[in-house]
Motif scaffolding. Structure first.
Motif, mmCIF file in Angstrom:
data_model
loop_
_atom_site.group_PDB
_atom_site.id
_atom_site.type_symbol
_atom_site.label_atom_id
_atom_site.label_comp_id
_atom_site.label_asym_id
_atom_site.label_seq_id
_atom_site.Cartn_x
_atom_site.Cartn_y
_atom_site.Cartn_z
ATOM 1 N N ARG A 152 4.866 -8.653 4.321
ATOM 2 C CA ARG A 152 4.942 -9.960 4.934
ATOM 3 C C ARG A 152 5.897 -10.840 4.138
ATOM 4 N N THR A 153 6.499 -11.783 4.807
ATOM 5 C CA THR A 153 7.352 -12.742 4.124
ATOM 6 C C THR A 153 6.547 -14.008 3.842
ATOM 7 N N LYS A 154 7.102 -14.866 3.000
ATOM 8 C CA LYS A 154 6.380 -16.102 2.680
ATOM 9 C C LYS A 154 6.228 -16.981 3.914
ATOM 10 N N ASP A 155 7.120 -16.825 4.900
ATOM 11 C CA ASP A 155 7.028 -17.643 6.106
ATOM 12 C C ASP A 155 5.886 -17.202 7.014
ATOM 13 N N GLU A 156 5.467 -15.947 6.912
ATOM 14 C CA GLU A 156 4.433 -15.456 7.810
ATOM 15 C C GLU A 156 3.153 -15.078 7.074
ATOM 16 N N TYR A 157 3.051 -15.471 5.796
ATOM 17 C CA TYR A 157 1.908 -15.049 4.995
ATOM 18 C C TYR A 157 0.592 -15.434 5.651
ATOM 19 N N THR A 158 0.430 -16.697 6.024
ATOM 20 C CA THR A 158 -0.848 -17.175 6.550
ATOM 21 C C THR A 158 -1.275 -16.383 7.773
ATOM 22 N N LYS A 206 4.199 -23.015 1.932
ATOM 23 C CA LYS A 206 5.280 -22.082 1.624
ATOM 24 C C LYS A 206 5.927 -22.373 0.266
ATOM 25 N N LYS A 207 5.294 -23.201 -0.502
ATOM 26 C CA LYS A 207 5.856 -23.588 -1.794
ATOM 27 C C LYS A 207 6.014 -22.373 -2.698
ATOM 28 N N SER A 208 7.163 -22.260 -3.350
ATOM 29 C CA SER A 208 7.471 -21.082 -4.155
ATOM 30 C C SER A 208 7.034 -21.214 -5.608
ATOM 31 N N THR A 209 6.518 -22.376 -5.974
ATOM 32 C CA THR A 209 6.015 -22.581 -7.330
ATOM 33 C C THR A 209 4.526 -22.897 -7.256
ATOM 34 N N ARG A 285 3.173 -12.907 -3.426
ATOM 35 C CA ARG A 285 3.317 -14.338 -3.146
ATOM 36 C C ARG A 285 4.570 -14.827 -3.861
ATOM 37 N N PRO A 286 5.123 -15.950 -3.444
ATOM 38 C CA PRO A 286 6.341 -16.444 -4.103
ATOM 39 C C PRO A 286 6.170 -16.637 -5.601
ATOM 40 N N TYR A 287 4.943 -16.965 -6.041
ATOM 41 C CA TYR A 287 4.710 -17.262 -7.451
ATOM 42 C C TYR A 287 3.886 -16.190 -8.154
ATOM 43 N N LYS A 288 3.573 -15.077 -7.480
ATOM 44 C CA LYS A 288 2.724 -14.067 -8.091
ATOM 45 C C LYS A 288 2.976 -12.711 -7.459
ATOM 46 N N ARG A 289 3.125 -11.684 -8.294
ATOM 47 C CA ARG A 289 3.279 -10.327 -7.794
ATOM 48 C C ARG A 289 1.920 -9.790 -7.351
ATOM 49 N N ALA A 290 1.957 -8.909 -6.377
ATOM 50 C CA ALA A 290 0.718 -8.353 -5.838
ATOM 51 C C ALA A 290 0.029 -7.459 -6.865
ATOM 52 N N TRP A 291 -1.293 -7.492 -6.882
ATOM 53 C CA TRP A 291 -2.066 -6.543 -7.669
ATOM 54 C C TRP A 291 -2.252 -5.274 -6.859
ATOM 55 N N THR A 292 -2.415 -4.155 -7.532
ATOM 56 C CA THR A 292 -2.771 -2.921 -6.837
ATOM 57 C C THR A 292 -4.223 -3.035 -6.378
ATOM 58 N N PRO A 293 -4.646 -2.241 -5.377
ATOM 59 C CA PRO A 293 -6.052 -2.279 -4.968
ATOM 60 C C PRO A 293 -7.017 -2.029 -6.120
ATOM 61 N N THR A 294 -6.661 -1.115 -7.031
ATOM 62 C CA THR A 294 -7.539 -0.840 -8.172
ATOM 63 C C THR A 294 -7.624 -2.049 -9.098
ATOM 64 N N ASP A 295 -6.474 -2.680 -9.381
ATOM 65 C CA ASP A 295 -6.490 -3.891 -10.200
ATOM 66 C C ASP A 295 -7.330 -4.974 -9.537
ATOM 67 N N ALA A 296 -7.198 -5.079 -8.213
ATOM 68 C CA ALA A 296 -7.923 -6.126 -7.485
ATOM 69 C C ALA A 296 -9.436 -5.948 -7.603
ATOM 70 N N VAL A 297 -9.940 -4.748 -7.291
ATOM 71 C CA VAL A 297 -11.394 -4.557 -7.351
ATOM 72 C C VAL A 297 -11.899 -4.623 -8.788
ATOM 73 N N THR A 298 -11.062 -4.216 -9.743
ATOM 74 C CA THR A 298 -11.467 -4.300 -11.151
ATOM 75 C C THR A 298 -11.692 -5.745 -11.567
ATOM 76 N N ARG A 299 -10.752 -6.607 -11.240
ATOM 77 C CA ARG A 299 -10.883 -8.011 -11.635
ATOM 78 C C ARG A 299 -11.966 -8.710 -10.824
ATOM 79 N N MET A 300 -12.067 -8.392 -9.542
ATOM 80 C CA MET A 300 -13.113 -8.997 -8.717
ATOM 81 C C MET A 300 -14.497 -8.613 -9.236
ATOM 82 N N TRP A 301 -14.644 -7.372 -9.703
ATOM 83 C CA TRP A 301 -15.921 -6.923 -10.255
ATOM 84 C C TRP A 301 -16.250 -7.661 -11.551
ATOM 85 N N GLU A 302 -15.206 -8.050 -12.292
ATOM 86 C CA GLU A 302 -15.407 -8.748 -13.565
ATOM 87 C C GLU A 302 -15.734 -10.227 -13.381
ATOM 88 N N TRP A 303 -15.433 -10.765 -12.200
ATOM 89 C CA TRP A 303 -15.673 -12.192 -11.965
ATOM 90 C C TRP A 303 -17.154 -12.416 -11.666
#
Length: 416
Positions: A152-158, A206-209, A285-303
């Motif tokens: 997806r692009t930043k224009d169509e993210y939502t 759509k802010k890039s910062t 996202r414009p201000y953040k690189r995507a996490w891998t699915p494994t990174d995502a569930v790992t951090r979500m589990w830690e929260w």
């Protein structure tokens, strides 16, 4: 033939359901064209396995099972590349079909949000056909849909985010046994959960910062904004209203907008919170690189306190992705530790080490979960203290690294 199980994580399955009847040659062709290495055939619920002309099968019978399903490893023949399987976009016809479905749904959501911004009422009847379209796409090829929503692009993210959350919520709903109508309402809720963002300035979305505190405060009003818009419609269900208003709540009461906690959070709210965050953090996202699915569930589990942990674990079972170092119980009544993924999209690997029946070391063994030949699955998370493992940090490190001769060093810490 009746498929009893498909090998590998959810992202590599060509069908939404893990158990289904092969009713057409096209379904069989989709299985052969997928990344699945093996599957389980239950002969008691469909035709027995017959020799096929275009692939060989290696059958493993399981006499300990009453139904005696069979594990079949598919050996695909070499196929000459065919130009007819490549489109101008470089996608297979199936993936191109899904890409178009995502685009259709994203454009429709954009149109609905624009209409809402102009003061028009939103009707669930406008969204229901989109949910059916997404449902059909996920059922045919879920990993392709999830993969394509990442592009997806930043224009169509939502808008694409709404499509992806819709797919994830329906998938989790089906996985935990929700009825068809509830799954459908979860899908509608997923599509409309961010409808309140139509009241947020487009430049801010759509802010890039990174957002300022004031901007973040304004954006955090979108759940209430969306709730007000949908509340004016007579055909929007309570599930959809709950998902829209409360997908940013947390089980510990630190979320927004109402700081609901514990039993105040309904199942749809809890599902929405998980799927919304997972899709958001696994997308660029414009201000953040995507996490891998494994990174995502790992951090979500830690929260701690963010999510319903039982539902989050069900979500991980659903998509076949777990944090490394988690103590789990297997269907074979063994305790095991989840291992880091060997490659993106690879089947989950666990390291079994303890019998759950007599609490004795059973020999360290690596198991590929979802592998039909292994006939084992993760059935739940376990608390190390419950099993008398009072030094889990040390035990887990030894198991993950294969060091320290775990069985000799920690046997005394396992309660008899």
């Amino acid at each position: 033939m009746f498929v009893h199980a498909l090998e590998g994580p959810w992202f590599s399955h060509p069908f939404w359901r893990g158990k289904f009847l092969i009713a057409s040659p096209e379904q069989l062709e989709r299985i052969l064209a997928s990344d699945i290495d093996s599957l389980v055939i239950d002969e008691s619920r469909g035709l027995p396995l017959l020799p096929q002309p275009d692939f060989q099968s290696q059958v493993v019978r399981r006499p300990d099972r009453k139904l005696k399903p069979m594990a079949v490893r598919l050996q695909r023949p070499f196929r000459q590349p065919q130009a007819t399987w490549i489109t101008t976009t470089g996608l297979s016809p199936e993936k191109e079909k899904i890409r178009r479905a995502v685009q259709r749904s994203a454009r429709a959501i954009e149109s609905i949000m624009s209409a809402a911004a102009e003061g028009n009422r939103i009707s669930a009847n406008q969204v229901a056909p989109l949910v059916d379209d997404i449902s059909a796409s996920v059922e045919d090829h879920p990993e392709a849909l999830v993969g394509l929503t990442r592009l997806r692009t930043k224009d169509e993210y939502t808008f694409v985010h709404s499509v992806s959350v819709c797919a994830l919520m329906m998938t989790l709903g089906r996985h935990i046994g929700c009825d068809d109508e509830t799954v459908r309402q979860l899908g509608i809720g997923g599509l409309l959960h961010d409808i309140g963002k139509m009241a947020i300035p487009d430049a801010m979305l759509k802010k890039s910062t990174r957002l300022t505190d004031d901007e973040r405060t304004l954006i955090s009003t979108h759940p209430e904004q969306g709730y007000r818009v949908l509340q004016a419609s007579s055909d929007v269900s309570q599930i959809v209203l709950d998902v829209t208003r409360h997908h940013h709540e947390r089980v510990d009461g630190t979320g927004y907008p109402l700081r609901l906690a514990g039993d105040q959070l309904t199942m749809p709210m809890r599902i929405a919170a998980i799927c919304d965050v997972f899709d958001a953090v696994t997308a660029d996202r414009p201000y953040k690189r995507a996490w891998t699915p494994t990174d995502a569930v790992t951090r979500m589990w830690e929260w701690e306190g963010h999510f319903d942990r039982a539902l989050l674990f069900a979500f991980m079972r659903c998509i076949g992705v777990y944090p490394a170092g988690l103590l789990v119980r297997l269907r074979s009544d063994r305790l095991a530790i989840t291992l880091p993924p060997r490659a993106r999209g690879a089947a989950l690997q666990v390291r079994a080490f303890l019998s759950a029946i007599d609490r004795q070391p059973c020999g360290v063994t690596d198991v590929a979960i979802g592998n039909a030949a292994s006939d084992d699955q993760v059935v739940g998370e376990e608390d190390p203290a419950r099993w008398g493992i009072d030094n889990w940090l040390i035990v887990s490190e030894q198991l993950l690294t294969g060091s320290g001769r775990w069985g000799d060093r920690t046997g005394s810490s396992i309660a008899a």
